[in-house]
Write a protein that holds these residues in place. Structure first.
Motif, PDB file in Angstrom:
ATOM      1  N   ASP A  75      -1.519  -0.559  -8.251  1.00 29.15           N
ATOM      2  CA  ASP A  75       0.257  -0.844  -6.671  1.00 29.15           C
ATOM      3  C   ASP A  75       0.888   0.260  -6.480  1.00 29.15           C
ATOM      4  O   ASP A  75       1.616   1.370  -6.672  1.00 29.15           O
ATOM      5  CB  ASP A  75       1.207  -0.941  -7.970  1.00 29.15           C
ATOM      6  N   PRO A  76       0.212   0.833  -5.473  1.00 28.33           N
ATOM      7  CA  PRO A  76       0.344   2.260  -4.054  1.00 28.33           C
ATOM      8  C   PRO A  76       1.928   1.913  -4.634  1.00 28.33           C
ATOM      9  O   PRO A  76       3.282   3.003  -3.966  1.00 28.33           O
ATOM     10  CB  PRO A  76      -0.266   2.507  -3.612  1.00 28.33           C
ATOM     11  N   ALA A  77       2.564   1.153  -3.734  1.00 27.62           N
ATOM     12  CA  ALA A  77       3.860   0.593  -2.891  1.00 27.62           C
ATOM     13  C   ALA A  77       4.808   1.096  -4.223  1.00 27.62           C
ATOM     14  O   ALA A  77       5.684   1.901  -4.191  1.00 27.62           O
ATOM     15  CB  ALA A  77       3.948  -0.329  -2.425  1.00 27.62           C
ATOM     16  N   THR A  78       4.598   0.491  -5.503  1.00 31.27           N
ATOM     17  CA  THR A  78       5.370   1.021  -6.862  1.00 31.27           C
ATOM     18  C   THR A  78       5.456   2.564  -6.822  1.00 31.27           C
ATOM     19  O   THR A  78       6.457   2.863  -7.124  1.00 31.27           O
ATOM     20  CB  THR A  78       5.522  -0.172  -7.957  1.00 31.27           C
ATOM     21  N   THR A  79       4.285   2.974  -7.159  1.00 30.16           N
ATOM     22  CA  THR A  79       3.849   4.123  -7.773  1.00 30.16           C
ATOM     23  C   THR A  79       4.305   4.986  -7.139  1.00 30.16           C
ATOM     24  O   THR A  79       4.726   6.185  -7.484  1.00 30.16           O
ATOM     25  CB  THR A  79       2.795   4.009  -8.426  1.00 30.16           C
ATOM     26  N   LEU A  80       3.645   5.223  -5.581  1.00 30.68           N
ATOM     27  CA  LEU A  80       3.853   6.539  -4.719  1.00 30.68           C
ATOM     28  C   LEU A  80       4.262   6.349  -4.013  1.00 30.68           C
ATOM     29  O   LEU A  80       5.380   7.165  -2.818  1.00 30.68           O
ATOM     30  CB  LEU A  80       3.059   6.104  -3.476  1.00 30.68           C
ATOM     31  N   GLY A  81       5.636   4.892  -3.235  1.00 33.98           N
ATOM     32  CA  GLY A  81       6.584   4.468  -2.526  1.00 33.98           C
ATOM     33  C   GLY A  81       5.951   5.123  -0.520  1.00 33.98           C
ATOM     34  O   GLY A  81       4.693   4.932  -0.786  1.00 33.98           O
ATOM     35  N   PRO A  82       6.499   5.968   0.029  1.00 36.69           N
ATOM     36  CA  PRO A  82       6.577   6.506   1.069  1.00 36.69           C
ATOM     37  C   PRO A  82       5.656   7.404   0.782  1.00 36.69           C
ATOM     38  O   PRO A  82       4.592   7.081   2.033  1.00 36.69           O
ATOM     39  CB  PRO A  82       8.113   7.421   1.170  1.00 36.69           C
ATOM     40  N   LEU A  83       5.271   8.175   0.326  1.00 38.85           N
ATOM     41  CA  LEU A  83       3.471   9.161  -0.205  1.00 38.85           C
ATOM     42  C   LEU A  83       2.217   7.751   0.213  1.00 38.85           C
ATOM     43  O   LEU A  83       1.016   7.332   0.868  1.00 38.85           O
ATOM     44  CB  LEU A  83       3.134   9.195  -1.726  1.00 38.85           C
ATOM     45  N   ALA A  84       2.575   6.349   0.149  1.00 32.45           N
ATOM     46  CA  ALA A  84       1.558   5.217  -0.163  1.00 32.45           C
ATOM     47  C   ALA A  84       1.170   5.191   1.528  1.00 32.45           C
ATOM     48  O   ALA A  84      -0.164   4.625   1.651  1.00 32.45           O
ATOM     49  CB  ALA A  84       1.517   3.853  -0.780  1.00 32.45           C
ATOM     50  N   GLY A  85       2.113   5.025   2.029  1.00 32.00           N
ATOM     51  CA  GLY A  85       1.830   4.811   3.524  1.00 32.00           C
ATOM     52  C   GLY A  85       1.392   5.749   4.223  1.00 32.00           C
ATOM     53  O   GLY A  85       1.029   6.019   5.476  1.00 32.00           O
ATOM     54  N   THR A  86       1.110   7.590   3.509  1.00 30.62           N
ATOM     55  CA  THR A  86       0.653   8.547   4.570  1.00 30.62           C
ATOM     56  C   THR A  86      -1.606   8.090   4.556  1.00 30.62           C
ATOM     57  O   THR A  86      -1.792   9.219   4.730  1.00 30.62           O
ATOM     58  CB  THR A  86       1.117   9.299   4.378  1.00 30.62           C
TER      59      THR A  86
END
Length: 439
Positions: A75-86
């Motif tokens: 679940d990168p969207a929850t755990t990393l937030g905007p970092l997941a988009g990089t």
């Protein structure tokens, strides 16, 4: 979301007898699960690195994930937030920093870490050669750099780091030669004086390539280099013995150098890393002081308890003081032998008991919150995910979406949606987070 995490200390040989457990406790909310095999406690990892990812205490909050790495990948969207988009295409979701509680009862290996460019190049090269990731002769276990920051938690923490000014090394050698000769029954013959010959070699060094060449010469272990190692150790033992007996009190700096030399020589007899350590700044960190180690900087931690925060990588190029693999050509390729003064990192006082240790890297920053139970909270803007570790007292931490009570020794992972963190209570706590918002 605030999720409690914990781990078991790794048992490297240089570790201590229970120092991490004594610091964090071993029950209730503690982030430390003590070893049951009687092994030494060296490092407690708080993060998602595959080498020892932190375990999640309340698994029902995260869909059953066992550890932080599993949860982040699921679940990168929850755990990393905007970092997941990089993340680049095909790249596995990862937390860019790793927090460690480190307890050194004996010296760690002399080492340096690669830049991001060197790490990516070396990782690809060793993959192409078919070297297994866990092979003892492998240098690059991932394509990431590993800058790191060390914050002392014990009264003092001892280290060597960064090449000291050449003039300072020569001054130390002069003092070492003079102190040795004062105790010698007969003068050392000029032709047999390895220390004087080494001094003459260093006197010709005027730049970074020259210092790197001296390191290469020592690590090649030729007869002359072996003689220098033996002479430095012998002279240091003479100085320490005289100072211990009260015959000739050594000057403070010479005392520190000779104690370091004998400490390392006792553990690693004949290792040229003993002399390389002589070329580096000798550092004593007081509690709350920090040291930053950038790409290519040679360093070794000698003893003490502290917290490390680093880019999440396991890439280490060793230069001695270890039974492990030392790849001299690769070490010299990534080594930065520039002269530096004491490489300490000053914190920025943000007010309300918050001190910000922020090196010039995007992977991490470390904040320390030391506060009495004052009126009003201490506020921190976390630009991404964070790990919060309680050292003493009890903190009440509130974010945009939730809140948690953080007792001494406990650790929680805060997801990016918590945003601005407000801390109340009488406490001493550390907050690890990313160094800058993703761009």
């Amino acid at each position: 979301m605030f999720v409690r995490i914990r781990n078991t200390p790794l048992d490297y040989a240089w570790g201590t007898d229970g120092e991490i457990t004594r610091l964090l406790g071993d029950g209730g909310d503690s982030a430390c699960e003590p070893r049951t095999d009687g092994g030494p406690e060296a490092e407690l990892w708080l993060g998602a690195h595959q080498g020892a990812p932190s375990r999640i205490v309340d698994r029902e909050l995260v869909g059953g994930a066992v550890d932080l790495r599993e949860w982040i990948e699921a679940d990168p969207a929850t755990t990393l937030g905007p970092l997941a988009g990089t993340l680049r295409e095909g790249e596995r979701a990862r937390l860019p920093f790793l927090l460690k509680v480190l307890a050194a009862g004996a010296p760690l290996s002399l080492q340096a870490h690669p830049s991001l460019e060197h790490a990516r190049d070396g990782f690809a090269r060793e993959n192409a050669l078919g070297i297994p990731i866990d092979a003892p002769l492998r240098n690059y276990r991932d394509p990431w750099h590993k800058p790191e920051l060390l914050l002392a938690l014990s009264d003092t923490m001892e280290a060597v780091a960064g090449f000291r000014r050449n003039s300072e090394v020569i001054a130390v050698l002069d003092a070492l030669i003079a102190a040795r000769d004062a105790q010698a029954a007969t003068p050392v013959a000029a032709g047999a004086d390895a220390l004087a010959a080494f001094r003459a070699r260093l006197a010709k060094v005027s730049d970074e390539p020259g210092r790197r060449e001296v390191v290469a010469w020592l690590l090649a272990r030729g007869a002359d280099a072996v003689g220098v190692t033996e002479a430095v150790v012998e002279a240091s033992r003479t100085v320490v013995a005289a100072a211990t007996a009260g015959v000739t009190p050594a000057p403070t700096e010479l005392e520190r150098v000779t104690e370091t030399v004998t400490l390392l020589a006792d553990r690693y007899p004949g290792d040229p890393g003993v002399v390389i350590a002589l070329l580096l700044n000798r550092i004593t960190l007081r509690r709350g002081e920090a040291l930053f180690v950038g790409a290519g900087s040679m360093h070794a931690y000698l003893r003490g308890v502290g917290v490390e925060i680093m880019a999440s990588s396991d890439n280490v190029l060793r230069g001695g003081l270890t039974p492990k693999h030392v790849d001299v050509p690769e070490l010299l390729r990534i080594l930065d032998a520039s002269e530096v003064s004491q490489p300490l990192l000053e914190s920025v006082d943000l007010g309300d008991g918050v001190f910000d240790f922020r090196p010039d890297v995007a992977d991490f920053r470390l904040l320390r919150v030391t506060r009495a139970d004052r009126d009003g909270p201490s506020a921190i803007d976390a630009p991404g995910p964070a790990i919060i570790l309680g050292l003493s007292g009890e903190a009440r931490v509130r974010g945009n979406a939730g809140a948690v009570r953080l007792r001494a020794g406990a650790a929680v992972y805060a997801t990016p949606d918590e945003g601005r963190l407000e801390i109340e209570g009488e406490c001493d706590a550390l907050i690890a987070t990313v160094g800058a918002p993703p761009v």
